[in-house]
Motif scaffolding. Structure first.
Motif, PDB file in Angstrom:
ATOM      1  N   SER A 283       7.091   6.859   3.452  1.00 39.51           N
ATOM      2  CA  SER A 283       5.713   6.678   3.916  1.00 39.51           C
ATOM      3  C   SER A 283       5.413   5.190   4.060  1.00 39.51           C
ATOM      4  O   SER A 283       6.194   4.331   3.624  1.00 39.51           O
ATOM      5  N   LYS A 284       4.262   4.856   4.654  1.00 42.61           N
ATOM      6  CA  LYS A 284       3.858   3.457   4.799  1.00 42.61           C
ATOM      7  C   LYS A 284       3.696   2.793   3.435  1.00 42.61           C
ATOM      8  O   LYS A 284       4.056   1.623   3.258  1.00 42.61           O
ATOM      9  N   ASN A 285       3.123   3.527   2.500  1.00 39.92           N
ATOM     10  CA  ASN A 285       2.944   2.961   1.154  1.00 39.92           C
ATOM     11  C   ASN A 285       4.288   2.665   0.499  1.00 39.92           C
ATOM     12  O   ASN A 285       4.459   1.626  -0.173  1.00 39.92           O
ATOM     13  N   GLU A 286       5.242   3.547   0.659  1.00 45.07           N
ATOM     14  CA  GLU A 286       6.572   3.340   0.076  1.00 45.07           C
ATOM     15  C   GLU A 286       7.273   2.148   0.723  1.00 45.07           C
ATOM     16  O   GLU A 286       7.932   1.342   0.040  1.00 45.07           O
TER      17      GLU A 286
ATOM     18  N   GLY B 162       5.691  -0.372   2.085  1.00 45.70           N
ATOM     19  CA  GLY B 162       4.960  -1.553   1.618  1.00 45.70           C
ATOM     20  C   GLY B 162       5.427  -1.986   0.239  1.00 45.70           C
ATOM     21  O   GLY B 162       5.606  -3.187  -0.023  1.00 45.70           O
ATOM     22  N   LEU B 163       5.624  -1.019  -0.657  1.00 43.51           N
ATOM     23  CA  LEU B 163       6.112  -1.333  -1.994  1.00 43.51           C
ATOM     24  C   LEU B 163       7.529  -1.905  -1.937  1.00 43.51           C
ATOM     25  O   LEU B 163       7.845  -2.872  -2.638  1.00 43.51           O
TER      26      LEU B 163
END
Length: 516
Positions: free
Chosen positions: A229-232, A234-235
């Protein structure tokens, strides 16, 4: 009237004592008696002893000798790779400063009780000498030792980053070979060819630590079989940038342009960043910072792109497991047969379908001259199999090569268990090559090699005149066995294999699959 006889007076008559009379008139030792009499008056007529000045000088010399003997020294056992010429130069300075310290220590005891300025100046000089011997010189030796330590081995094993400045590589190589000219300036700074230790740049190693982290992340993303995902992402980007900032510019360049994962590939191409690399090596601080930031952004983007691809490959593999009609697995290799349920695979699927990216296969021919693979397999019919040369493909970590990953996905570990060596053109195991090399040593080489004080590197340098590294030796084991639960138990079922001969891999797989 007769004239009365007179006698001359005896000056020693008074020395006639009763003891003397009793002795029958024996002679008296006049000099001994005189000395006794003189001593009774405080006058010493015996042999003279040392004067007060002589006593003070002897005491002073003894004190200085004691102070010198107990002065601080350099522990050379910590710096065994420092050249002898440099040690001798340093020891002459240490002895001089130690003697000076011993004398100054004695002077502090002779100074007057109220001579505070004199004592302070002497104490300052003593502290300066001690700091020179205990800190200043050893501190420089530690840096030199760190530069020299393990250099030949790292150079031989290609552990240095390709991004090191060629001038620094040449200088450090000469330094390791003892070719530098050593000197010590007036401030007791050690110089090599005019360079102080702080001016000598240690060579940057390949950033295998970062490569290991990336490989773990890629493997995890693949094994999870779920798109990121985008959050993953980003992290992952934040964690990667934090790791990049951890070890400086050298580590950044190695991460970008070295094969840190031993997979015959890099995140960025040097040719695309020639200007940035030149700016980083230049003297313009602004241009240097801009170049660093540009490379940092580019390598982060390249890392995230590969991470995304690995996750997508994992999704494809997971789908192929759940759908038997899908015969092709991950695009890591694009070879049918990934994820066999019982591990009984046909390894030739990989050899026949994988694009090695270089001339790794020599096609078999139908003639009367058997090739090496034919001889190994016992084929003398004239129909000879293909020959393979996978040294480049496997690298130093075959388990993460495409062949290694293919085998791992089916439950097998491919690893290096040793290396052969070449002696006079013949390849053999290490002990045999070593024994043959020693038999060829000159008398001087034998003396140096078997000297207990010789270092491993010195012994390796002598052996290196006679033997050279040959091919790696490999083994295949199972990652999971129904009959063995621990790593030690599984290690008992490891088979020697030769990846250049697929038949050895297939034979090991056939045996290991029976244990599942």
């Amino acid at each position: 009237m007769a004239k009365q006889k007179t006698s001359s007076p005896s000056y020693f008559g008074n020395l006639k004592t009763a003891d003397a009379n009793l002795s029958g008139g024996a002679n008296v030792n006049i000099f001994n008696a005189t000395a006794k009499g003189a001593r009774s008056t405080g006058i010493n007529l015996g042999p003279k002893g040392p004067t007060q000045a002589e006593k003070e000088k002897a005491q002073s010399d003894a004190t200085v000798a004691h102070n010198l003997e107990n002065s601080p020294q350099i522990n050379w056992s910590q710096f065994q790779n420092i050249p002898n010429s440099l040690q001798q130069n340093i020891m002459s300075i240490v002895k001089e400063k130690a003697a000076e310290r011993g004398y100054l220590t004695h002077l502090t005891k002779r100074s007057g009780a109220t001579d505070f300025i004199g004592k302070s100046e002497i104490a300052s000089q003593i502290n300066s000498n001690e700091d020179l011997i205990m800190n200043h010189i050893p501190g420089q030796l530690e840096k030199f030792s760190a530069i020299l330590d393990g250099f030949p081995e790292d150079a031989y094993n290609n552990n240095f980053s390709v991004m090191n400045d060629p001038k620094d590589v040449t200088f450090n190589s000469n330094l390791s070979a003892g070719k530098g000219e050593y000197s010590i300036d007036e401030n007791f700074n050690i110089l090599v060819d005019g360079k102080s230790v702080n001016e000598i740049k240690p060579l940057e190693p390949i950033n295998y630590e970062m490569g290991s982290q990336m490989l773990k992340t890629f493997t995890s993303a693949y094994d999870n079989g779920v798109a990121l995902s985008k959050n993953e992402l980003g992290l992952a980007s934040t964690n990667f940038k934090m790791a990049l900032n951890k070890n400086g510019t050298g580590a950044l360049l190695s991460t970008a342009f070295d094969d840190t994962m031993s997979m015959n590939g890099t995140l960025l191409n040097q040719d695309d960043y020639k200007n940035e690399i030149a700016a980083i090596r230049g003297d313009d601080p602004d241009a240097k910072m801009q170049a660093i930031e540009k490379i940092k952004l580019a390598v982060t983007d390249a890392y995230l792109e590969k991470l995304t691809q690995q996750a997508n490959d994992g999704v494809a593999f997971k789908q192929s497991k759940n759908n038997p009609t899908i015969t092709s697995g991950s695009t890591i290799a694009g070879v049918p047969g990934y994820g066999s349920e019982d591990g009984n695979i046909d390894v030739m699927n990989f050899y026949n379908n994988f694009d090695f990216g270089y001339d790794a296969v020599k096609k078999g021919v139908n003639n009367s001259m058997p090739n090496r693979a034919a001889i190994l397999s016992g084929n003398t019919t004239g129909n000879f199999p293909d020959e393979y040369n996978l040294e480049q493909h496997l690298g130093n970590r075959p388990e993460i090569s495409d062949l290694g990953i293919y085998l791992a996905s089916n439950g097998y570990n491919l690893g290096i268990i040793g290396r052969n060596f070449i002696f006079e053109g013949e390849e053999m195991d290490g002990e045999q090559a070593k024994a043959r090399a020693i038999s060829k040593f000159t008398t001087d080489e034998k003396r140096k090699y078997f000297n207990p004080q010789s270092t491993k590197q010195e012994q390796a340098n002598i052996l290196g005149k006679y033997i050279t590294p040959g091919k790696n030796k490999y083994s295949l084991s199972s990652r999971k066995l129904g009959t063995a639960n621990t790593k030690e138990e599984r290690s008992k079922y490891a088979f020697d294999v030769d990846p250049n001969n697929p038949e050895t891999l297939q034979a090991a797989i056939n045996k290991l699959s029976k244990l599942n």
